[in-house]
Write a protein that holds these residues in place. Sequence first.
Motif, mmCIF file in Angstrom:
data_model
loop_
_atom_site.group_PDB
_atom_site.id
_atom_site.type_symbol
_atom_site.label_atom_id
_atom_site.label_comp_id
_atom_site.label_asym_id
_atom_site.label_seq_id
_atom_site.Cartn_x
_atom_site.Cartn_y
_atom_site.Cartn_z
ATOM 1 N N GLU A 26 64.975 66.898 79.816
ATOM 2 C CA GLU A 26 63.578 66.574 80.075
ATOM 3 C C GLU A 26 63.443 65.127 80.516
ATOM 4 N N GLY A 27 62.445 64.861 81.329
ATOM 5 C CA GLY A 27 62.147 63.482 81.698
ATOM 6 C C GLY A 27 62.886 62.976 82.905
ATOM 7 N N THR A 28 63.541 63.862 83.640
ATOM 8 C CA THR A 28 64.246 63.451 84.850
ATOM 9 C C THR A 28 64.305 64.637 85.804
ATOM 10 N N SER A 29 64.612 64.358 87.043
ATOM 11 C CA SER A 29 64.760 65.443 88.015
ATOM 12 C C SER A 29 66.098 65.293 88.727
ATOM 13 N N ASN A 30 66.644 66.441 89.127
ATOM 14 C CA ASN A 30 67.914 66.504 89.855
ATOM 15 C C ASN A 30 69.048 65.753 89.158
ATOM 16 N N PRO A 31 69.235 65.978 87.849
ATOM 17 C CA PRO A 31 70.351 65.319 87.179
ATOM 18 C C PRO A 31 71.669 66.016 87.501
ATOM 19 N N ASN A 32 72.779 65.300 87.363
ATOM 20 C CA ASN A 32 74.083 65.953 87.316
ATOM 21 C C ASN A 32 74.275 66.441 85.879
ATOM 22 N N LEU A 33 74.715 67.677 85.732
ATOM 23 C CA LEU A 33 74.854 68.263 84.405
ATOM 24 C C LEU A 33 76.301 68.660 84.143
ATOM 25 N N TYR A 34 76.700 68.610 82.880
ATOM 26 C CA TYR A 34 78.103 68.802 82.523
ATOM 27 C C TYR A 34 78.213 69.657 81.263
ATOM 28 N N TRP A 35 79.306 70.406 81.183
ATOM 29 C CA TRP A 35 79.735 71.024 79.931
ATOM 30 C C TRP A 35 81.136 70.499 79.595
ATOM 31 N N TYR A 36 81.253 69.942 78.374
ATOM 32 C CA TYR A 36 82.536 69.512 77.846
ATOM 33 C C TYR A 36 82.851 70.363 76.617
ATOM 34 N N ARG A 37 84.151 70.513 76.334
ATOM 35 C CA ARG A 37 84.582 71.177 75.102
ATOM 36 C C ARG A 37 85.488 70.225 74.334
ATOM 37 N N GLN A 38 85.320 70.268 73.021
ATOM 38 C CA GLN A 38 86.133 69.441 72.137
ATOM 39 C C GLN A 38 86.738 70.343 71.073
ATOM 40 N N ILE A 51 75.909 69.495 90.426
ATOM 41 C CA ILE A 51 75.133 68.454 91.085
ATOM 42 C C ILE A 51 73.797 68.972 91.587
ATOM 43 N N GLY A 52 73.534 70.278 91.400
ATOM 44 C CA GLY A 52 72.267 70.835 91.831
ATOM 45 C C GLY A 52 72.164 72.307 91.467
ATOM 46 N N ILE A 53 71.008 72.890 91.698
ATOM 47 C CA ILE A 53 70.785 74.296 91.382
ATOM 48 C C ILE A 53 71.830 75.164 92.077
ATOM 49 N N ASP A 54 72.437 76.047 91.297
ATOM 50 C CA ASP A 54 73.447 76.994 91.782
ATOM 51 C C ASP A 54 74.692 76.322 92.356
ATOM 52 N N GLN A 55 74.859 75.033 92.115
ATOM 53 C CA GLN A 55 76.062 74.312 92.552
ATOM 54 C C GLN A 55 76.898 73.978 91.324
ATOM 55 N N ILE A 56 77.961 74.758 91.119
ATOM 56 C CA ILE A 56 78.793 74.628 89.929
ATOM 57 C C ILE A 56 80.227 74.360 90.350
ATOM 58 N N TYR B 97 80.673 61.903 90.408
ATOM 59 C CA TYR B 97 80.183 62.951 89.516
ATOM 60 C C TYR B 97 81.019 63.133 88.264
ATOM 61 N N LYS B 98 82.253 62.670 88.269
ATOM 62 C CA LYS B 98 83.175 63.099 87.239
ATOM 63 C C LYS B 98 83.618 61.954 86.349
ATOM 64 N N LEU B 99 83.547 62.188 85.035
ATOM 65 C CA LEU B 99 83.998 61.212 84.044
ATOM 66 C C LEU B 99 85.079 61.884 83.203
ATOM 67 N N ILE B 100 86.263 61.292 83.152
ATOM 68 C CA ILE B 100 87.379 61.844 82.384
ATOM 69 C C ILE B 100 87.580 60.981 81.140
ATOM 70 N N PHE B 101 87.741 61.643 79.990
ATOM 71 C CA PHE B 101 87.824 60.944 78.720
ATOM 72 C C PHE B 101 89.261 60.834 78.221
ATOM 73 N N GLY B 102 89.518 59.787 77.463
ATOM 74 C CA GLY B 102 90.755 59.681 76.717
ATOM 75 C C GLY B 102 90.737 60.634 75.541
ATOM 76 N N SER B 103 91.834 60.678 74.809
ATOM 77 C CA SER B 103 91.994 61.649 73.727
ATOM 78 C C SER B 103 91.346 61.208 72.417
ATOM 79 N N GLY B 104 90.836 59.994 72.369
ATOM 80 C CA GLY B 104 90.099 59.541 71.193
ATOM 81 C C GLY B 104 90.939 58.750 70.209
ATOM 82 N N THR B 105 90.280 57.843 69.493
ATOM 83 C CA THR B 105 90.899 57.046 68.424
ATOM 84 C C THR B 105 90.042 57.178 67.182
ATOM 85 N N ARG B 106 90.661 57.623 66.108
ATOM 86 C CA ARG B 106 89.935 57.710 64.838
ATOM 87 C C ARG B 106 90.082 56.381 64.123
#
Lengths: 112, 111
Positions: A26-38, A51-56, B97-106
């Motif tokens: 919310e509060g912005t338009s045309n953001p770059n969006l990301y999914w990260y996993r940890q 980087i935009g609608i339907d652009q993955i 567009y792309k940001l790559i992260f390190g593996s982290g430090t506890r």
Amino acid sequence: SQTIHQWPATLVQPVGSPLSLECTVEGTSNPNLYWYRQAAGRGLQLLFYSIGIDQISSEVPQNLSASRPQDRQFILSSKKLLLSDSGFYLCAWITGAGNTIYFGEGSWLTVV
Amino acid sequence: GENVEQHPSTLSVQEGDSAVIKCTYSDSASNYFPWYKQELGKGPQLIIDIRSNVGEKKDQRIAVTLNKTAKHFSLHITETQPEDSAVYFCAASFSSYKLIFGSGTRLLVRP
């Protein structure tokens, strides 16, 4: 001000079940969006960015997919979850100026 | 390929001492280097960042240095406090567009 919402916060799903995690900004338009996993005790792995609608763009081959049906909505999905899909999933976005990435509060997924 | 290496993986210091975390990156075109702090069960929070046209940046007890020639950058925390205990991540930009992260430090700050 800009905010990011991510849900659900926690999820326990059986192997083979579908997945849908949702993120809105919310509060912005045309953001770059990301999914990260940890993974537990591990670093942040970039899964998808948009980087935009339907652009993955997909960064790693995997059991997951992403969609961006609206400018400020980013969805992470799976048709059949694997045990290895367990982890902490983070949605993020970039401000209009520069490369600062801001993260949501994350979604804990446990596949059992 | 695109890679950011971070060391050490764990760091334990006495309260009041300094802590230093180091990262190296692979792409000489990278021009943005943020540092994030992540507390348990939460999303990472930006604490400081530096761009490639600057060699050092300070914000109270936190400083970041950048050596473009060697392609490494470091986070320095002085006068550490128990509330500094967390996982710290460095990152480097590999495109607009792309940001790559390190593996982290506890980091553990012992009272």
